[in-house]
Enzyme design. Structure first.
Site, mmCIF file in Angstrom:
data_model
loop_
_atom_site.group_PDB
_atom_site.id
_atom_site.type_symbol
_atom_site.label_atom_id
_atom_site.label_comp_id
_atom_site.label_asym_id
_atom_site.label_seq_id
_atom_site.Cartn_x
_atom_site.Cartn_y
_atom_site.Cartn_z
ATOM 1 N N GLU A 73 -0.073 -0.464 7.332
ATOM 2 C CA GLU A 73 0.592 -0.270 5.883
ATOM 3 C C GLU A 73 1.126 -1.768 5.520
ATOM 4 O O GLU A 73 0.714 -2.002 4.631
ATOM 5 C CB GLU A 73 1.880 0.848 5.992
ATOM 6 N N HIS B 58 -1.650 8.648 13.134
ATOM 7 C CA HIS B 58 -1.614 8.249 14.546
ATOM 8 C C HIS B 58 -1.318 9.522 15.496
ATOM 9 O O HIS B 58 -0.214 9.727 15.994
ATOM 10 C CB HIS B 58 -0.619 7.159 14.900
#
Ligand code: SF4
Length: 586
Positions: free
Chosen positions: A135, A51
Site C-alpha cells: 500500500e 495476505h
C-alpha cells in the site's frame, strides 16, 4: 509466542465481532470472484490479492493466479488488489492492453487522492507506515518524487527540511504509534497538513483487541504470517500482557497450552476468511471437550453428528409433516411423517456429498464429517431413499409417484445436463439464479403436504391443503435464504447466484422480514375466513420462532456453525411439537 497470565472466570471462547474480512477485502474478493466467474481464461492479480495462503489456494482453484508483477503479461485480465498500485504501474498495465478490474479499497484510493492533490500544489508527503508495504509503495507513487515514509518516532528527526508538508497514514497503521509520530512531526513541521487516514475497520479491530484482551486469559490471533495487520493485532494484544498465540491455521494450536487457559478469545486479521476462524474455534472447543473425559467428549461428538449428518433436519421434516396435516385438517400419521423424514435426510446427504466444493467454504465442519464418513453416509442415504419409496408405495400409489418425482427433482438438481459454453452458462438446475431456495421449498412441500394429503384417508379439502403447502414452502424458503446469507462468501467462490448475491445482504434480510410477515398474514386470513381450522393461529408461534432466529442471526448470536443449524432447523421440531401438544389438549 505464549505468555502466562493469571486465569480467572468460567471457561468460555469469545470471538471478536470484527474478526475476519474487512469490507475492503470482502469487496476485493467479490470483484475477483465475479471476474473469474465471467472470464474465459485465467485471471491474474498484481501481487497476492490478500495476505492469506488459504485464500490464495482457493483463488487458484478458481483460476486466479498471483503474479509479483502483472506488467510482464501480454494479454489477459488483471485485478488490482486492495492496496492499490502506483500511477506508473497502472499506466503500464493499460499500455499492455490488459483488462483491468480495480479492487483498490476505496479508502486507500482516498489516501492516494489526498497525496495527489497536495503533490500538485508542490507539497512534500510524509506517510506514516511501513516502507516496502504494497500500500505504501502505491501511495509513494502519487507523491511526485517527494514522498517520505516514517515507521518510528526516531525517524522524524532524520527527515529533510521541507516547506509544505502533507501527512497521511497507511490505512492499517497502529493508532498509538500514529499518534506518537504525528506529535513528533508537528514539533518539527508546525504547519504540516495532517489527515488521519487509518481506516475505521482497522481502528475498530484494534480497539476490540484491546477490549477483548481485558476479558480473556489467552487471545488467539488468526491470520497469514505475512499479513501486516494480523501481526499488528498480535503486537497490540501482547502489549496488554494477555497471553497471545498467532496462528495461521488450527493445526498450529498447542493443546497443552490451550488447556492452561479458562477464557479464550479469538480474533483475526482483515484478510482471514471466516471458515478459518471457524476451524480454530472448533479445534479449541474440541481440545477442551477431549479433556472433559470420554463420556462428555462422546456426547459432544454425537450432538455434532446428529446435526451435520442431517438427522436433525430429517426429524424436523417428519415433525413438520404432522403440523401440516393438522393445518390442512386431515389425520396426521406416523407413516407419511417417516417417509418425509427419510426423503429429506437422503436428499440432503446425497446433494451435500455431490457438492462438497461449496461446503468446503461454507460449512467446514460438514466437509470434514463427509470427508470422513462420506461412504457410510452415502449408503445410509441410499437405503433411506429406498425405504422411503417402499413406505410411500405401501401408503398409496399416488404417494409413491410424488415421492419418485420429488426424488428425481432432488437428485437432478446438481446433475450437469449440458456442457458449459460461452452462450449457455446454465448447465445444471442449480445454476439457475436463486433456484436453490425455490427447489428446496417445493421438495419439502411435496413430501410434507402433497404426498400425505394424497394418501390421507377420507376427503381432504384442496384449499386447506394449498394453505398448508404454502406454509411448508415458505417456512423452508425462509430457512434456505437465511442459509444463503450465511454462505454468501462461499457461494461467490463457487459462482452460485443466490438471492443475497443478487440483491445484497441488507436487501435479503428485509425481504425475509417481509416474507415472514406475509406468512403470518396468510395464516390469520386463512383461519379467519374458515379455509383452515384454529390450529393456524397456534402456528403464529412458529412464525414468532422464525422471527426470533432471524433476529438472533442479525445480532450475530447464531451466525454459523452448529448453533445456527440447531436453532434455525429447530423451527420444524418446534412446529411439530406444537402440533402434538395441540392434538393432546384438543
Ligand atoms: Fe480497506 Fe481498511 Fe480493509 Fe484496508 S483494512 S482493505 S483500508 S477497509
Amino acid at each position: 509466542m505464549w505468555h502466562n497470565r493469571k486465569m480467572s472466570g468460567k471457561e468460555e471462547i469469545k470471538i471478536a465481532r470484527t474478526a475476519g474480512f474487512c469490507w475492503g477485502v470482502k469487496r476485493a474478493m467479490d470483484i475477483a470472484m465475479d471476474t473469474a466467474n465471467n472470464a474465459d481464461g485465467p485471471v491474474y492479480t498484481h501481487g497476492p490479492l490478500i495476505h492469506n495462503p488459504q485464500v490464495i489456494e482457493t483463488l487458484e482453484g478458481k483460476d486466479i493466479f498471483a503474479l509479483e508483477d502483472a506488467t510482464t503479461l501480454d494479454h489477459g485480465t488483471v485485478i488490482i488488489r486492495t492496496h492499490g498500485v502506483t500511477p506508473q504501474v497502472r499506466r503500464r498495465l493499460k499500455e499492455k492492453g490488459l483488462t483491468i478490474n480495480d479492487a483498490t479499497c476505496p479508502l486507500v484510493a482516498k489516501v492516494q487522492g489526498i497525496i495527489k492533490k497536495h503533490a500538485a500544489k508542490g507539497f512534500s508527503t510524509i506517510i506514516i507506515g511501513d516502507l516496502g508495504h504494497a500500500e505504501v509503495v502505491g501511495l509513494l507513487g502519487f507523491a511526485d518524487g517527494k514522498g517520505h515514509v516514517v515507521a518510528r518516532v526516531e525517524e522524524v528527526a532524520g527527515l529533510p527540511q521541507m516547506d509544505s508538508v502533507c501527512v497521511v497514514a497507511q490505512t492499517t497503521c497502529d493508532i498509538t504509534k500514529y499518534k506518537a509520530i504525528v506529535e513528533a512531526i508537528q514539533a518539527r513541521f508546525p504547519n504540516a497538513d495532517i489527515t488521519n487516514t487509518i481506516c475505521d475497520a482497522t481502528d475498530e479491530r484494534q480497539n476490540e483487541v484491546l477490549r477483548l484482551a481485558g476479558e480473556v486469559d489467552l487471545l488467539i490471533v488468526v491470520g497469514g504470517k505475512s499479513s501486516a495487520n494480523t501481526a499488528r493485532l498480535a503486537a497490540i494484544a501482547r502489549e496488554t500482557g494477555v497471553g497471545v498465540s498467532l496462528v495461521e491455521t488450527e493445526t498450529e494450536l498447542d493443546p497443552a497450552e490451550i488447556l492452561k487457559y479458562q477464557r479464550i478469545g479469538i480474533t483475526a486479521g482483515a484478510s482471514t476468511p471466516t471458515w478459518m476462524i471457524e476451524r480454530v474455534r472448533d479445534r479449541v472447543a474440541g481440545i477442551r471437550e477431549g479433556r472433559k473425559g470420554p463420556a462428555r467428549g462422546l456426547l459432544a461428538r454425537l450432538a455434532e453428528a446428529w446435526v451435520v449428518s442431517n438427522l436433525h433436519l430429517g426429524a424436523g421434516a417428519g415433525l413438520l409433516t404432522l403440523a401440516n396435516a393438522m393445518l390442512a385438517g386431515y389425520e396426521p400419521g406416523w407413516r407419511p411423517a417417516a417417509v418425509a423424514a427419510m426423503y429429506i435426510f437422503s436428499m440432503h446427504v446425497l446433494n451435500q456429498l455431490n457438492d462438497l466444493q461449496t461446503f468446503k467454504h461454507n460449512e467446514p465442519e460438514k466437509t470434514r464429517f463427509y470427508q470422513r464418513w462420506g461412504r457410510l453416509m452415502g449408503v445410509l442415504a441410499g437405503l433411506s431413499a429406498v425405504m422411503g419409496l417402499a413406505l410411500a408405495a405401501y401408503l398409496d400409489a399416488s404417494a409413491a409417484l410424488i415421492y419418485t418425482m420429488a426424488t428425481f427433482m432432488g437428485l437432478a438438481y446438481t446433475v450437469k445436463w449440458f456442457p458449459k459454453t460461452r452462450i449457455i452458462r446454465i448447465h445444471r438446475l442449480k445454476d439457475i439464479p436463486a433456484s436453490k431456495d425455490i427447489f428446496a421449498g417445493l421438495g419439502w412441500a411435496a413430501v410434507t403436504v402433497a404426498m400425505p394429503a394424497m394418501s390421507a384417508p377420507g376427503d381432504v379439502s384442496f384449499p386447506a391443503a394449498a394453505v398448508a403447502f404454502v406454509f411448508a414452502f415458505t417456512m423452508v424458503y425462509i430457512r434456505s435464504v437465511l442459509s444463503d446469507i450465511r454462505d454468501i462468501r462461499g457461494d461467490r467462490v463457487v459462482g452460485r447466484e443466490t438471492i443475497p448475491i443478487l440483491i445484497g445482504i441488507t436487501g435479503s434480510k428485509t425481504f425475509l422480514a417481509m416474507v415472514t410477515t406475509g406468512l403470518a398474514c396468510m395464516l390469520v386470513s386463512a383461519a379467519y375466513s374458515g379455509l383452515v381450522g384454529p390450529f393456524a393461529y397456534a402456528l403464529l408461534l412458529s412464525i414468532g420462532y422464525t422471527a426470533m432466529y432471524l433476529w438472533l442471526y442479525h445480532r450475530r448470536t447464531i451466525d454459523r456453525g452448529l448453533a445456527f443449524d440447531l436453532v434455525v432447523d429447530g423451527v420444524f421440531h418446534f412446529t411439530g411439537l406444537l402440533a402434538i401438544t395441540w392434538l393432546l389438549i384438543s
